[in-house]
Design an enzyme around this catalytic site. Sequence first.
Site, PDB file in Angstrom:
ATOM      1  N   HIS A  75      21.166  10.280  -5.199  1.00  0.00           N
ATOM      2  CA  HIS A  75      20.944  11.648  -5.679  1.00  0.00           C
ATOM      3  C   HIS A  75      20.974  12.650  -4.528  1.00  0.00           C
ATOM      4  CE1 HIS A  75      18.953  10.711  -9.816  1.00  0.00           C
ATOM      5  NE2 HIS A  75      19.985   9.951  -9.559  1.00  0.00           N
ATOM      6  N   TYR A 115      12.062  17.795 -12.915  1.00  0.00           N
ATOM      7  CA  TYR A 115      10.621  18.031 -12.820  1.00  0.00           C
ATOM      8  C   TYR A 115      10.344  19.271 -13.663  1.00  0.00           C
ATOM      9  CZ  TYR A 115      10.436  14.727  -8.881  1.00  0.00           C
ATOM     10  OH  TYR A 115      10.496  13.596  -8.089  1.00  0.00           O
ATOM     11  N   PRO A 143       1.455  10.449  -7.851  1.00  0.00           N
ATOM     12  CA  PRO A 143       2.884  10.119  -7.806  1.00  0.00           C
ATOM     13  C   PRO A 143       3.841  11.306  -7.847  1.00  0.00           C
ATOM     14  CG  PRO A 143       1.987   9.639  -9.973  1.00  0.00           C
ATOM     15  CD  PRO A 143       0.837  10.051  -9.120  1.00  0.00           C
ATOM     16  N   LYS A 158       5.840   9.284  -3.132  1.00  0.00           N
ATOM     17  CA  LYS A 158       5.698   8.866  -1.733  1.00  0.00           C
ATOM     18  C   LYS A 158       5.097   7.467  -1.550  1.00  0.00           C
ATOM     19  CE  LYS A 158       7.486  12.409   0.180  1.00  0.00           C
ATOM     20  NZ  LYS A 158       8.845  12.219  -0.282  1.00  0.00           N
ATOM     21  N   TYR A 208      10.328  16.325   0.582  1.00  0.00           N
ATOM     22  CA  TYR A 208      10.739  15.474  -0.540  1.00  0.00           C
ATOM     23  C   TYR A 208      11.562  14.287  -0.055  1.00  0.00           C
ATOM     24  CZ  TYR A 208      12.357  14.205  -5.217  1.00  0.00           C
ATOM     25  OH  TYR A 208      12.622  13.530  -6.385  1.00  0.00           O
TER      26      TYR A 208
HETATM   27  P1  FAD Z   1       1.050  -3.001  -4.560  1.00  0.00           P
HETATM   28  O1  FAD Z   1       2.425  -2.814  -5.070  1.00  0.00           O
HETATM   29  O2  FAD Z   1      -0.086  -2.566  -5.397  1.00  0.00           O
HETATM   30  O3  FAD Z   1       0.900  -4.531  -4.197  1.00  0.00           O
HETATM   31  C1  FAD Z   1      -0.359  -5.117  -3.901  1.00  0.00           C
HETATM   32  C2  FAD Z   1      -0.324  -6.581  -4.290  1.00  0.00           C
HETATM   33  O4  FAD Z   1      -1.562  -7.181  -3.941  1.00  0.00           O
HETATM   34  C3  FAD Z   1      -0.151  -6.778  -5.786  1.00  0.00           C
HETATM   35  O5  FAD Z   1       0.889  -7.689  -6.029  1.00  0.00           O
HETATM   36  C4  FAD Z   1      -1.499  -7.295  -6.247  1.00  0.00           C
HETATM   37  O6  FAD Z   1      -1.397  -8.156  -7.376  1.00  0.00           O
HETATM   38  C5  FAD Z   1      -1.978  -8.014  -5.010  1.00  0.00           C
HETATM   39  N1  FAD Z   1      -3.434  -8.157  -4.928  1.00  0.00           N
HETATM   40  C6  FAD Z   1      -4.396  -7.283  -5.318  1.00  0.00           C
HETATM   41  N2  FAD Z   1      -5.625  -7.782  -5.087  1.00  0.00           N
HETATM   42  C7  FAD Z   1      -5.448  -9.000  -4.541  1.00  0.00           C
HETATM   43  C8  FAD Z   1      -6.346 -10.007  -4.101  1.00  0.00           C
HETATM   44  N3  FAD Z   1      -7.671  -9.849  -4.182  1.00  0.00           N
HETATM   45  N4  FAD Z   1      -5.815 -11.147  -3.589  1.00  0.00           N
HETATM   46  C9  FAD Z   1      -4.478 -11.322  -3.493  1.00  0.00           C
HETATM   47  N5  FAD Z   1      -3.563 -10.395  -3.914  1.00  0.00           N
HETATM   48  C10 FAD Z   1      -4.060  -9.250  -4.428  1.00  0.00           C
HETATM   49  N6  FAD Z   1       5.879   5.422  -5.131  1.00  0.00           N
HETATM   50  C11 FAD Z   1       7.072   5.903  -4.664  1.00  0.00           C
HETATM   51  O7  FAD Z   1       7.302   5.877  -3.440  1.00  0.00           O
HETATM   52  N7  FAD Z   1       8.031   6.421  -5.497  1.00  0.00           N
HETATM   53  C12 FAD Z   1       7.820   6.495  -6.826  1.00  0.00           C
HETATM   54  O8  FAD Z   1       8.722   6.930  -7.559  1.00  0.00           O
HETATM   55  C13 FAD Z   1       6.549   6.060  -7.355  1.00  0.00           C
HETATM   56  N8  FAD Z   1       6.284   6.109  -8.682  1.00  0.00           N
HETATM   57  C14 FAD Z   1       5.186   5.462  -9.161  1.00  0.00           C
HETATM   58  C15 FAD Z   1       5.004   5.418 -10.511  1.00  0.00           C
HETATM   59  C16 FAD Z   1       3.911   4.746 -11.047  1.00  0.00           C
HETATM   60  C17 FAD Z   1       3.751   4.693 -12.525  1.00  0.00           C
HETATM   61  C18 FAD Z   1       2.969   4.099 -10.190  1.00  0.00           C
HETATM   62  C19 FAD Z   1       1.782   3.353 -10.748  1.00  0.00           C
HETATM   63  C20 FAD Z   1       3.133   4.153  -8.834  1.00  0.00           C
HETATM   64  C21 FAD Z   1       4.233   4.828  -8.301  1.00  0.00           C
HETATM   65  N9  FAD Z   1       4.460   4.862  -6.935  1.00  0.00           N
HETATM   66  C22 FAD Z   1       5.601   5.467  -6.454  1.00  0.00           C
HETATM   67  C23 FAD Z   1       3.534   4.197  -6.021  1.00  0.00           C
HETATM   68  C24 FAD Z   1       4.008   2.788  -5.620  1.00  0.00           C
HETATM   69  O9  FAD Z   1       4.285   2.019  -6.763  1.00  0.00           O
HETATM   70  C25 FAD Z   1       2.932   2.107  -4.767  1.00  0.00           C
HETATM   71  O10 FAD Z   1       2.601   2.969  -3.718  1.00  0.00           O
HETATM   72  C26 FAD Z   1       3.415   0.744  -4.212  1.00  0.00           C
HETATM   73  O11 FAD Z   1       3.362  -0.228  -5.208  1.00  0.00           O
HETATM   74  C27 FAD Z   1       2.572   0.289  -3.028  1.00  0.00           C
HETATM   75  O12 FAD Z   1       2.949  -0.984  -2.614  1.00  0.00           O
HETATM   76  P2  FAD Z   1       1.891  -2.000  -1.988  1.00  0.00           P
HETATM   77  O13 FAD Z   1       2.646  -3.218  -1.631  1.00  0.00           O
HETATM   78  O14 FAD Z   1       1.105  -1.298  -0.948  1.00  0.00           O
HETATM   79  O15 FAD Z   1       0.861  -2.273  -3.158  1.00  0.00           O
HETATM   80  C1  DHB Z   2       9.831   8.356 -10.272  1.00  0.00           C
HETATM   81  C2  DHB Z   2       8.468   8.467 -10.123  1.00  0.00           C
HETATM   82  C3  DHB Z   2       7.948   9.552  -9.465  1.00  0.00           C
HETATM   83  O1  DHB Z   2       6.626   9.666  -9.301  1.00  0.00           O
HETATM   84  C4  DHB Z   2       8.763  10.555  -8.957  1.00  0.00           C
HETATM   85  O2  DHB Z   2       8.229  11.632  -8.348  1.00  0.00           O
HETATM   86  C5  DHB Z   2      10.141  10.426  -9.098  1.00  0.00           C
HETATM   87  C6  DHB Z   2      10.671   9.318  -9.758  1.00  0.00           C
HETATM   88  C7  DHB Z   2      10.390   7.194 -10.995  1.00  0.00           C
HETATM   89  O3  DHB Z   2       9.623   6.303 -11.372  1.00  0.00           O
HETATM   90  O4  DHB Z   2      11.609   7.152 -11.199  1.00  0.00           O
END
Ligand code: FAD
Ligand code: DHB
Length: 396
Positions: A76, A204, A294, A298, A390
């Site tokens: 994009h 958005y 979200p 980021k 962004y």
């Molecule tokens: P997580 O993905 O949460 O991974 C942590 C892992 O640890 C999990 O697998 C969990 O099961 C495991 N765990 C937890 N507790 C324990 C334990 N006690 N023992 C062993 N394992 C454990 N970010 C973006 O950059 N762009 C986006 O577009 C965006 N959109 C989002 C939309 C939604 C709906 C959501 C919910 C989040 C979004 N985010 C976005 C945020 C992004 O998904 C998270 O920041 C990302 O998952 C972080 O990765 P992580 O590996 O730090 O944590």
């Molecule tokens: C998506 C999620 C977001 O929070 C965002 O700002 C842009 C895209 C997505 O899940 O595609």
Amino acid sequence: MSAVRDVDVVVVGAGPAGLLVSHLLRRQGLDVVVLERRSRAHVEARVRAGLLENGTVEVLRKAGLAGRLDADALVHDGLELRVDGVAHRLPFRELTGQPVFVYGQQLVVRDLLAAADADGADVRFEAADVQLSGLTSPAPVVRASTPQGPVAFRCRAVAGCDGYHGVARRSVPEGVFRTFTREHPYSWFGALAHTPPVSEELVYTISERGFALLSMRSPSVSRVYLQVPRGTRPQDVSDERLWGELQQRLGEEAPLTPGPVLERVLVDLRSVVVEPMQHGRLLLAGDAAHIVPPSAAKGLNMAVEDAEALAEALVADLRDGEPEALETYSRRRLPGVWQAQAFSDATTTLFHTPAGPDPDAAALADRLRRAALQRVLDSPTAARDFAEHYVGLARR
Ligand code: FAD
Ligand code: DHB
């Protein structure tokens, strides 16, 4: 009691942060075990983020993880800010030289797990009751119960990559970490739907009825989000209400085609930073150390950035005998973490219809955020600043 095995690093959590740290460490010859609470099927199917900054994609490419991403991701060059039904394009590539990529987080996770399979990585799923001890000693011990029985590892460092609800951060004595938190007064209802995206770029939508985001995963699958009051449950938003609200917030000029909803989720919006991101031989990365609302996408990007920095620091310390990078890991990461927090907080205020008990205060907040938004639409300087944040350039 199980025998204690020696490894270099125990990674807690097999999300993007944990899997990337372990991949990068393995490639440098370190012995790593990953302990994940959930099943592999659950981790691979978890639908979450979808927007990758160019810098994130560069990290994945350098790590040899972007084969499928480069073939399948949608590239994009701009986004649409739709204010009260009127479209305004923000051409962020023209403004910054950088695109962003749409590629589902669960695909990133599957690519990381495929790489882990290919090099025989030790990833233990369904690891319950993970316990960390001796974190301020040179040889912490991590124990867990797995479907194959109890396990115990003595290591030289623990990477806490277990997300917001994880155990790593909570294994540190009270008073060591300072946690900064803000709960925002609204939530997002998110849905994955089998219907073509309304536009080729993300939309958005700012409107009196609330914020809506129209994203996508492919030319036939849409990812949509609606601002909803805190406390809303996924089952409270019927398909009919979802499509009706999206259409009203979007305006009549962009007709939606409702399609079957494949998945629904509720996300509370919060900002959290834990300082410092390390204690003794425990290092935190990703959502274990910080959460952003979200609005600016980021979270995943920060998790990847942390993972790269942490892996580099661990290699310098454990393999090359140079401890400085690990000692300064938190200090080096926090400025970027706060930049991401600041922009995520600003876009959250900008995009959402203010909520709160005092209608006068909410009306004032609404006028203020509309004035700030107008600057982004009118001023090339404000638009460029928004675009630099962004695409992630403002942090790198
Ligand atoms: P997580 O993905 O949460 O991974 C942590 C892992 O640890 C999990 O697998 C969990 O099961 C495991 N765990 C937890 N507790 C324990 C334990 N006690 N023992 C062993 N394992 C454990 N970010 C973006 O950059 N762009 C986006 O577009 C965006 N959109 C989002 C939309 C939604 C709906 C959501 C919910 C989040 C979004 N985010 C976005 C945020 C992004 O998904 C998270 O920041 C990302 O998952 C972080 O990765 P992580 O590996 O730090 O944590
Ligand atoms: C998506 C999620 C977001 O929070 C965002 O700002 C842009 C895209 C997505 O899940 O595609």
